[in-house]
Design a protein around this motif. Structure first.
Motif, mmCIF file in Angstrom:
data_model
loop_
_atom_site.group_PDB
_atom_site.id
_atom_site.type_symbol
_atom_site.label_atom_id
_atom_site.label_comp_id
_atom_site.label_asym_id
_atom_site.label_seq_id
_atom_site.Cartn_x
_atom_site.Cartn_y
_atom_site.Cartn_z
ATOM 1 N N PRO A 262 3.033 -10.526 -2.925
ATOM 2 C CA PRO A 262 2.519 -9.300 -3.550
ATOM 3 C C PRO A 262 2.043 -9.500 -4.988
ATOM 4 C CG PRO A 262 4.585 -8.857 -2.439
ATOM 5 C CD PRO A 262 4.403 -10.335 -2.425
ATOM 6 N N LEU A 263 2.642 -10.449 -5.698
ATOM 7 C CA LEU A 263 2.223 -10.717 -7.079
ATOM 8 C C LEU A 263 0.808 -11.285 -7.137
ATOM 9 C CD1 LEU A 263 5.516 -12.264 -8.483
ATOM 10 C CD2 LEU A 263 4.629 -9.948 -8.862
ATOM 11 N N VAL A 264 0.382 -11.934 -6.084
ATOM 12 C CA VAL A 264 -0.968 -12.494 -6.013
ATOM 13 C C VAL A 264 -1.934 -11.482 -5.405
ATOM 14 C CG1 VAL A 264 -2.346 -14.360 -5.025
ATOM 15 C CG2 VAL A 264 -0.018 -14.813 -5.782
ATOM 16 N N LEU A 265 -1.487 -10.774 -4.399
ATOM 17 C CA LEU A 265 -2.351 -9.849 -3.669
ATOM 18 C C LEU A 265 -2.716 -8.611 -4.481
ATOM 19 C CD1 LEU A 265 -3.627 -9.871 -0.911
ATOM 20 C CD2 LEU A 265 -1.711 -8.550 -0.073
ATOM 21 N N THR A 266 -1.798 -8.112 -5.294
ATOM 22 C CA THR A 266 -2.045 -6.900 -6.071
ATOM 23 C C THR A 266 -3.191 -7.079 -7.064
ATOM 24 O OG1 THR A 266 0.265 -6.307 -5.780
ATOM 25 C CG2 THR A 266 -0.930 -5.124 -7.466
ATOM 26 N N PRO A 267 -3.205 -8.126 -7.897
ATOM 27 C CA PRO A 267 -4.370 -8.319 -8.777
ATOM 28 C C PRO A 267 -5.671 -8.542 -8.003
ATOM 29 C CG PRO A 267 -2.550 -9.680 -9.512
ATOM 30 C CD PRO A 267 -2.151 -9.086 -8.204
ATOM 31 N N LEU B 183 4.097 -2.360 -10.794
ATOM 32 C CA LEU B 183 5.445 -2.211 -10.229
ATOM 33 C C LEU B 183 5.457 -1.295 -9.008
ATOM 34 C CD1 LEU B 183 7.779 -2.056 -13.350
ATOM 35 C CD2 LEU B 183 7.676 -3.834 -11.609
ATOM 36 N N ALA B 184 4.736 -0.186 -9.097
ATOM 37 C CA ALA B 184 4.674 0.733 -7.948
ATOM 38 C C ALA B 184 4.035 0.047 -6.742
ATOM 39 C CB ALA B 184 3.891 1.989 -8.327
ATOM 40 N N ASP B 185 2.955 -0.675 -6.975
ATOM 41 C CA ASP B 185 2.278 -1.364 -5.876
ATOM 42 C C ASP B 185 3.120 -2.510 -5.322
ATOM 43 O OD1 ASP B 185 0.249 0.425 -6.199
ATOM 44 O OD2 ASP B 185 -1.097 -0.961 -7.224
ATOM 45 N N TYR B 186 3.803 -3.240 -6.223
ATOM 46 C CA TYR B 186 4.666 -4.345 -5.783
ATOM 47 C C TYR B 186 5.791 -3.821 -4.896
ATOM 48 C CZ TYR B 186 7.721 -8.411 -5.870
ATOM 49 O OH TYR B 186 8.506 -9.472 -5.499
ATOM 50 N N LEU B 187 6.413 -2.732 -5.316
ATOM 51 C CA LEU B 187 7.500 -2.163 -4.514
ATOM 52 C C LEU B 187 6.996 -1.667 -3.157
ATOM 53 C CD1 LEU B 187 9.525 -0.246 -7.236
ATOM 54 C CD2 LEU B 187 10.177 -2.334 -6.027
ATOM 55 N N THR B 188 5.808 -1.082 -3.148
ATOM 56 C CA THR B 188 5.236 -0.585 -1.890
ATOM 57 C C THR B 188 5.003 -1.719 -0.905
ATOM 58 O OG1 THR B 188 4.157 1.221 -3.060
ATOM 59 C CG2 THR B 188 3.314 0.690 -0.872
ATOM 60 N N LEU C 57 0.289 -13.371 14.208
ATOM 61 C CA LEU C 57 -0.457 -13.833 13.054
ATOM 62 C C LEU C 57 -1.704 -12.994 12.806
ATOM 63 C CD1 LEU C 57 -0.282 -17.697 13.485
ATOM 64 C CD2 LEU C 57 0.904 -16.314 11.820
ATOM 65 N N ALA C 58 -2.382 -12.622 13.859
ATOM 66 C CA ALA C 58 -3.611 -11.846 13.691
ATOM 67 C C ALA C 58 -3.312 -10.466 13.134
ATOM 68 C CB ALA C 58 -4.333 -11.718 15.025
ATOM 69 N N TYR C 59 -2.105 -9.984 13.365
ATOM 70 C CA TYR C 59 -1.766 -8.651 12.891
ATOM 71 C C TYR C 59 -1.453 -8.609 11.400
ATOM 72 C CZ TYR C 59 -1.477 -7.624 17.837
ATOM 73 O OH TYR C 59 -1.774 -7.479 19.153
ATOM 74 N N MET C 60 -1.250 -9.772 10.789
ATOM 75 C CA MET C 60 -0.904 -9.788 9.367
ATOM 76 C C MET C 60 -1.960 -9.076 8.536
ATOM 77 S SD MET C 60 1.117 -10.472 6.924
ATOM 78 C CE MET C 60 2.342 -11.539 7.594
ATOM 79 N N SER C 61 -3.238 -9.360 8.781
ATOM 80 C CA SER C 61 -4.287 -8.692 8.009
ATOM 81 C C SER C 61 -4.335 -7.199 8.320
ATOM 82 C CB SER C 61 -5.647 -9.338 8.252
ATOM 83 O OG SER C 61 -6.005 -9.241 9.598
ATOM 84 N N LEU C 62 -3.983 -6.826 9.555
ATOM 85 C CA LEU C 62 -3.954 -5.409 9.911
ATOM 86 C C LEU C 62 -2.782 -4.689 9.253
ATOM 87 C CD1 LEU C 62 -4.828 -5.688 13.701
ATOM 88 C CD2 LEU C 62 -6.336 -5.076 11.820
ATOM 89 N N ILE C 63 -1.678 -5.386 9.072
ATOM 90 C CA ILE C 63 -0.516 -4.792 8.418
ATOM 91 C C ILE C 63 -0.768 -4.636 6.928
ATOM 92 C CG2 ILE C 63 1.896 -5.216 7.781
ATOM 93 C CD1 ILE C 63 2.157 -6.632 10.529
ATOM 94 N N ILE C 64 -1.376 -5.634 6.327
ATOM 95 C CA ILE C 64 -1.580 -5.659 4.877
ATOM 96 C C ILE C 64 -2.764 -4.796 4.451
ATOM 97 C CG2 ILE C 64 -2.191 -7.167 2.957
ATOM 98 C CD1 ILE C 64 -0.618 -9.359 4.367
ATOM 99 N N SER C 65 -3.798 -4.728 5.257
ATOM 100 C CA SER C 65 -5.044 -4.046 4.867
ATOM 101 C C SER C 65 -4.870 -2.621 4.351
ATOM 102 C CB SER C 65 -6.037 -4.047 6.025
ATOM 103 O OG SER C 65 -6.551 -5.318 6.235
ATOM 104 N N PRO C 66 -4.209 -1.728 5.082
ATOM 105 C CA PRO C 66 -4.117 -0.349 4.567
ATOM 106 C C PRO C 66 -3.377 -0.264 3.235
ATOM 107 C CG PRO C 66 -3.373 -0.453 6.847
ATOM 108 C CD PRO C 66 -3.603 -1.851 6.398
ATOM 109 N N VAL C 67 -2.357 -1.090 3.062
ATOM 110 C CA VAL C 67 -1.579 -1.056 1.816
ATOM 111 C C VAL C 67 -2.427 -1.551 0.653
ATOM 112 C CG1 VAL C 67 0.502 -1.902 0.686
ATOM 113 C CG2 VAL C 67 0.537 -1.411 3.128
ATOM 114 N N VAL C 68 -3.080 -2.675 0.844
ATOM 115 C CA VAL C 68 -3.913 -3.248 -0.221
ATOM 116 C C VAL C 68 -5.110 -2.347 -0.513
ATOM 117 C CG1 VAL C 68 -5.321 -5.239 -0.868
ATOM 118 C CG2 VAL C 68 -3.149 -5.582 0.284
ATOM 119 N N MET C 69 -5.672 -1.753 0.531
ATOM 120 C CA MET C 69 -6.786 -0.817 0.321
ATOM 121 C C MET C 69 -6.346 0.386 -0.494
ATOM 122 S SD MET C 69 -8.800 -1.011 3.962
ATOM 123 C CE MET C 69 -9.033 0.715 3.950
ATOM 124 N N SER C 70 -5.124 0.842 -0.279
ATOM 125 C CA SER C 70 -4.655 1.986 -1.063
ATOM 126 C C SER C 70 -4.491 1.603 -2.532
ATOM 127 C CB SER C 70 -3.346 2.534 -0.494
ATOM 128 O OG SER C 70 -2.273 1.667 -0.759
#
Length: 194
Positions: free
Chosen positions: A88-93, A47-52, A1-14
């Motif tokens: 991803p639909l919520v996180l991207t915006p 769309l590009a971010d959602y697919l990523t 569970l703690a790794y979820m933010s570590l997995i998501i962070s680089p993608v969302v930051m990009s």
């Protein structure tokens, strides 16, 4: 569970970095002034971010399915997959909105990971430990259980970064016997309120 933010962070930051860089370099303005519809620019970006992020989450799900960790029963997988499609639909915006909160890309790259950690990791771990500390009973109606259930619902409603980590925390802390029980349990709140 703690790794979820570590997995998501680089993608969302990009995502946030690309949108910030486009604004900085006036790519959006130039594209629109050359005839690209605003809707096409944003649709292509989303769309590009959602697919990523979907690829990253699919990889996470495959790893979960292959390892079969004791935290998540296989009956929870349909609910996890459903939230993985919505998250991803919520996180991207949310990532796009973050670009307006920082004055420079450097500041964004310094403080946005902390925002993700404290918005995603800390609440998820707190609620997981709160719910699992109650003995794992599915039908506990004590004041502490209701308090943690209420915190789970509030985080689902107020925190856009809580969706998938919240589903994972709840399904791990409150195991159910069947797929149907997961879909009528509190694990459904992040899905409904996302």
């Amino acid at each position: 569970l703690a790794y979820m933010s570590l997995i998501i962070s680089p993608v969302v930051m990009s995502f946030a970095n690309v949108v910030f860089k486009d604004a900085e370099n006036k790519c959006w303005f130039v594209s629109v002034s050359q005839g690209l519809p605003k809707r096409a620019y944003w649709l292509g970006t989303v769309l590009a971010d959602y697919l990523t992020i979907t690829i990253v989450l699919a990889t996470l799900f495959v790893a979960l399915a292959m390892k079969k960790p004791l935290l998540w029963p296989t009956e929870a997988y349909p609910l996890i997959i459903l939230e993985s499609a919505i998250f991803p639909l919520v996180l991207t915006p949310c990532a796009y909105a973050a670009t307006t909160m920082f004055s420079s890309r450097e500041t964004l790259m310094k403080f946005f990971p902390l925002t993700l950690l404290f918005g995603c990791g800390v609440p998820t771990m707190g609620i997981y430990f709160g719910l699992s500390g109650l003995g794992g009973s599915r039908h506990d109606v004590s004041a502490a259980a209701l308090g943690w259930e209420s915190a789970h619902i509030a985080m689902s409603l107020l925190n856009p970064m809580y969706g998938l980590p919240g589903v994972l925390a709840y399904t791990a802390a409150r195991p159910q016997r069947t797929v149907e029980e997961f879909f009528v349990s509190g694990a459904l709140w992040p899905v409904v309120l996302s």
